[in-house]
Design an enzyme around this catalytic site. Structure first.
Site: not given
Ligand code: SAM
Length: 213
Positions: A44, A118, A122, A154, A191
């Protein structure tokens, strides 16, 4: 993930070198030997606090797991989870995803998980997204032929970008859910971020993509 700096983190990792591997590049090409069996290796990238992999390692004792995490201050929490879970098929590596090919020989990894990476929303930061084509190039090298990336997020923008990136890279999408928790997908292990966002009512996206090499 923002976690306060922990001055004791490196000492804690030092004390737990049987879990937090000190010089992972020395094990390049020898991970199966290190685990002492020929079980598949799943990694992972961006493990965070380790809830997903400790759950997976408990549920699947015949798979060896390696969690890759950039920050020591986060990884110490994952190390504690491995200690608490009492599993010996999960180890943690405090390294940047950018150097994965220094850690793994070509074809040494059987599957790669990305969970709640993450989003770097931008446009000028898109190269930092862990599903950007340069990262896919690294993953393709270390994965077995036909290896898969299993991805959850998400973030709709990151999900759309990633599906496009997988597809433009020539990968085959074998699973896509636009609402994992309302789907009939079985065996999901949540998670930390997944718990947090789904508790707020946000939907969770999930995909599986396969390299066609
Ligand atoms: N996967 C966990 C979850 O779902 O709860 C954590 C998600 S958190 C948003 C993303 C994690 O990826 C952070 O812990 C961050 O430090 C780690 N990370 C980000 N970029 C990374 C990189 N280049 N290499 C390794 N880890 C990275």
């Amino acid at each position: 993930m923002r976690v306060r700096n922990k001055p004791w983190a490196s000492e804690f990792l030092q004390e737990n070198r049987h879990i937090a591997i000190a010089q992972p590049s020395e094990l390049k090409g020898k991970w199966k030997e290190f685990f002492g069996n020929s079980n598949p290796i799943h990694i992972e990238v961006g493990t965070g606090k380790g809830q997903f992999l400790s759950g997976m390692a408990k549920a699947n004792p015949d798979i060896n797991y390696l969690g890759i995490e950039l920050f020591q201050s986060v990884m110490v929490i994952a190390v504690q989870k491995v200690i608490d879970a009492e599993v010996d098929n999960l180890k943690l590596l405090n390294v940047d995803a950018a150097v994965l090919t220094d850690i793994f020989e070509d074809g040494e990894v059987d599957r790669l998980y990305l969970n709640f990476s993450d989003p770097w929303p931008k446009k000028r930061h898109e190269k930092r997204r862990l599903t950007y084509k340069t990262f896919l190039g690294l993953y393709e090298r270390l994965l077995v032929k036909g290896g898969e990336i299993h991805f959850k997020t998400d973030n709709q923008g990151l999900f759309e970008f990633s599906l496009r990136s997988f597809s433009e890279y020539g990968m085959l999408l074998t699973f896509v859910s636009l609402d994992l928790h309302q789907s009939d997908f079985e065996g999901n292990i949540m998670t930390e971020y997944e718990e947090k966002f789904s508790n707020k009512g946000q939907r969770i996206y999930r995909s599986e993509a396969k390299f066609q090499n």
